[in-house]
Design a protein around this motif. Structure first.
Motif, PDB file in Angstrom:
ATOM      1  N   GLN A  89      -4.449   9.272   1.395  1.00 29.01           N
ATOM      2  CA  GLN A  89      -5.014   8.032   0.185  1.00 29.01           C
ATOM      3  C   GLN A  89      -3.904   7.195  -0.046  1.00 29.01           C
ATOM      4  O   GLN A  89      -2.978   6.993  -0.093  1.00 29.01           O
ATOM      5  CB  GLN A  89      -5.290   8.887  -0.484  1.00 29.01           C
ATOM      6  N   THR A  90      -4.920   5.835  -0.181  1.00 26.63           N
ATOM      7  CA  THR A  90      -4.263   4.608  -0.314  1.00 26.63           C
ATOM      8  C   THR A  90      -4.265   3.994  -1.760  1.00 26.63           C
ATOM      9  O   THR A  90      -5.574   4.131  -2.628  1.00 26.63           O
ATOM     10  CB  THR A  90      -4.863   3.141   0.277  1.00 26.63           C
ATOM     11  N   PHE A  91      -3.345   3.617  -2.122  1.00 29.51           N
ATOM     12  CA  PHE A  91      -2.874   2.668  -2.915  1.00 29.51           C
ATOM     13  C   PHE A  91      -2.175   1.574  -3.219  1.00 29.51           C
ATOM     14  O   PHE A  91      -1.349   1.477  -3.122  1.00 29.51           O
ATOM     15  CB  PHE A  91      -2.265   3.652  -4.081  1.00 29.51           C
ATOM     16  N   ASP A  92      -3.404   0.711  -3.651  1.00 28.22           N
ATOM     17  CA  ASP A  92      -3.644  -0.697  -3.048  1.00 28.22           C
ATOM     18  C   ASP A  92      -2.341  -1.675  -4.315  1.00 28.22           C
ATOM     19  O   ASP A  92      -2.807  -2.238  -5.152  1.00 28.22           O
ATOM     20  CB  ASP A  92      -4.492  -1.843  -3.100  1.00 28.22           C
ATOM     21  N   ALA A 116      -2.726   4.377  -8.927  1.00 25.94           N
ATOM     22  CA  ALA A 116      -1.249   4.347  -8.132  1.00 25.94           C
ATOM     23  C   ALA A 116      -0.385   5.547  -9.629  1.00 25.94           C
ATOM     24  O   ALA A 116      -0.071   6.456  -9.384  1.00 25.94           O
ATOM     25  CB  ALA A 116      -0.154   3.762  -7.634  1.00 25.94           C
ATOM     26  N   VAL A 117       0.261   4.125 -10.277  1.00 19.95           N
ATOM     27  CA  VAL A 117       0.863   5.602 -11.947  1.00 19.95           C
ATOM     28  C   VAL A 117       0.021   6.615 -12.400  1.00 19.95           C
ATOM     29  O   VAL A 117       0.559   7.958 -12.725  1.00 19.95           O
ATOM     30  CB  VAL A 117       0.774   4.198 -12.828  1.00 19.95           C
ATOM     31  N   LYS A 165      -3.951  -5.417  -9.505  1.00 21.95           N
ATOM     32  CA  LYS A 165      -3.786  -4.696 -10.898  1.00 21.95           C
ATOM     33  C   LYS A 165      -4.353  -3.289 -10.963  1.00 21.95           C
ATOM     34  O   LYS A 165      -3.762  -2.499 -11.507  1.00 21.95           O
ATOM     35  CB  LYS A 165      -4.071  -5.595 -11.447  1.00 21.95           C
ATOM     36  N   LEU A 166      -4.874  -3.057 -10.524  1.00 24.65           N
ATOM     37  CA  LEU A 166      -6.303  -1.998 -10.837  1.00 24.65           C
ATOM     38  C   LEU A 166      -5.832  -0.522  -9.432  1.00 24.65           C
ATOM     39  O   LEU A 166      -5.515  -0.005  -9.793  1.00 24.65           O
ATOM     40  CB  LEU A 166      -7.727  -1.869 -10.528  1.00 24.65           C
ATOM     41  N   VAL A 213       0.930  -1.455  -0.302  1.00 26.58           N
ATOM     42  CA  VAL A 213       0.235  -0.037  -0.207  1.00 26.58           C
ATOM     43  C   VAL A 213       0.922   1.335   0.083  1.00 26.58           C
ATOM     44  O   VAL A 213       2.240   1.235   0.172  1.00 26.58           O
ATOM     45  CB  VAL A 213      -1.030   0.136   1.269  1.00 26.58           C
ATOM     46  N   LEU A 214       0.922   1.985  -0.604  1.00 27.01           N
ATOM     47  CA  LEU A 214       1.830   3.818  -0.987  1.00 27.01           C
ATOM     48  C   LEU A 214       0.290   4.803  -0.774  1.00 27.01           C
ATOM     49  O   LEU A 214      -0.395   4.285  -0.222  1.00 27.01           O
ATOM     50  CB  LEU A 214       1.265   4.286  -2.520  1.00 27.01           C
TER      51      LEU A 214
END
Ligand code: G1P
Length: 295
Positions: free
Chosen positions: A257-260, A270-271, A264-265, A135-136
């Protein structure tokens, strides 16, 4: 400045089945978001919160993670000879000089709790943080969630578990906390219980464990006696539940905010987000997105 918490454990031994086929040959932590690997964002999040000792709990197939944070004499010499000083600075200054990156191995996939326990002798008697590298976390503005959690731990000595609200259909994928009332973003509240991946009908709330923990050193002794739990693995969640029977623990509801990036999604999201904010590529990337013909 956080005086007391200097060590962070980053469990990176997982084989990343959610990110196959790429993770067949590339550690999922080394997949790039824009121009740098996922793990660099997580390490930088820790460094920003005052961490100076990063303990990677890793696997024999994932040596590229350690290599990324090591010096590379051949590459540096080549860049130096070619007078490519900007690139040279870029690859030698990934983390500040005072930050040490240490690697220990998790010899068998026995669970997240077991992975954390593998760092026991490096952690010693120090309290520490755990960051799960899938997680970012993006914090805009001045508030930085991990720093806030460390500050609260230093003030109260209550372990801090970062949580965020998730929709009902996702609660069975996470650790879920039990609290008397739902805190607002940026607040900590006393945690009354925690359970790993409950069925939605049994879930005590919809506040999920994000993967950032501030924990006292003594959790290691509890991990040593934690039996196998969900998925037949030694769960960090179960050791935290044990700690909660004797010590105050707080759930901290995050603001960022989180980015898992393990999914893949989540990775694609995140990208997009890190791409449009990139200092040199962001404007062109935005134009590229606007020009996409999605019809
Ligand atoms: C782990 C933890 C879980 C937490 C999750 C966050 O599960 O066990 O409590 O909510 O990370 O990503 P995993 O994703 O490793 O199955």
């Amino acid at each position: 400045e956080n005086i007391m918490i200097k060590k962070a454990i980053l469990p990176v031994a997982g084989l990343g089945t959610r990110f196959l086929p790429a993770s067949k040959a590339i550690p999922k932590e080394m997949v790039t978001v824009v121009d740098r690997p996922v793990i660099e964002y997580v390490v930088k999040e820790a460094v920003k919160a005052g961490i100076t000792e990063i303990i990677l709990v890793t696997h024999s197939s994932k040596a590229s993670i350690e290599n990324y944070f090591d010096r590379n004499f051949e590459l540096e010499t080549t860049l130096d000879n070619k007078k490519k000083y900007d690139l040279l600075a870029e690859i030698t200054n990934i983390v500040p000089d005072n930050v040490k990156i240490i690697a220990v191995r998790q010899p068998a996939p026995l669970g997240l709790g077991h992975a954390v326990l593998c760092a026991k002798s490096v952690v010693g008697d120090d309290d520490f943080v755990v960051l799960l590298p899938d997680v970012l976390i993006k914090n805009s503005g001045v508030d930085h969630d991990l720093t806030t959690m460390i500050d609260r731990f230093n003030a109260s000595k209550a372990a801090q578990i970062m949580v965020e609200a998730v929709p009902d259909h996702l609660v069975d994928q996470y650790g879920i906390v039990d609290v008397a009332s739902i805190p607002s973003e940026g607040q900590s509240i006393v945690m009354q219980g925690i359970v790993e991946k409950p069925a939605v009908a049994d879930a005590p709330s919809n506040l999920s464990v994000v993967g950032r923990y501030v924990l006292p050193a003594k959790i290691m002794a509890l991990l040593e006696k934690t039996p196998k739990g969900a998925g037949n693995e030694i769960q960090l969640t179960d050791a935290i539940a044990m700690l909660q029977t004797t010590d105050m623990i707080e759930a901290y509801r995050m603001q960022g905010q989180t980015f898992d990036c393990g999914s893949k999604l989540g990775y694609l999201k995140a990208v997009l987000h890190y791409g449009i904010e990139h200092p040199t590529l962001g404007d062109d990337f935005k134009t590229m997105i606007k020009d996409l013909d999605l019809s």
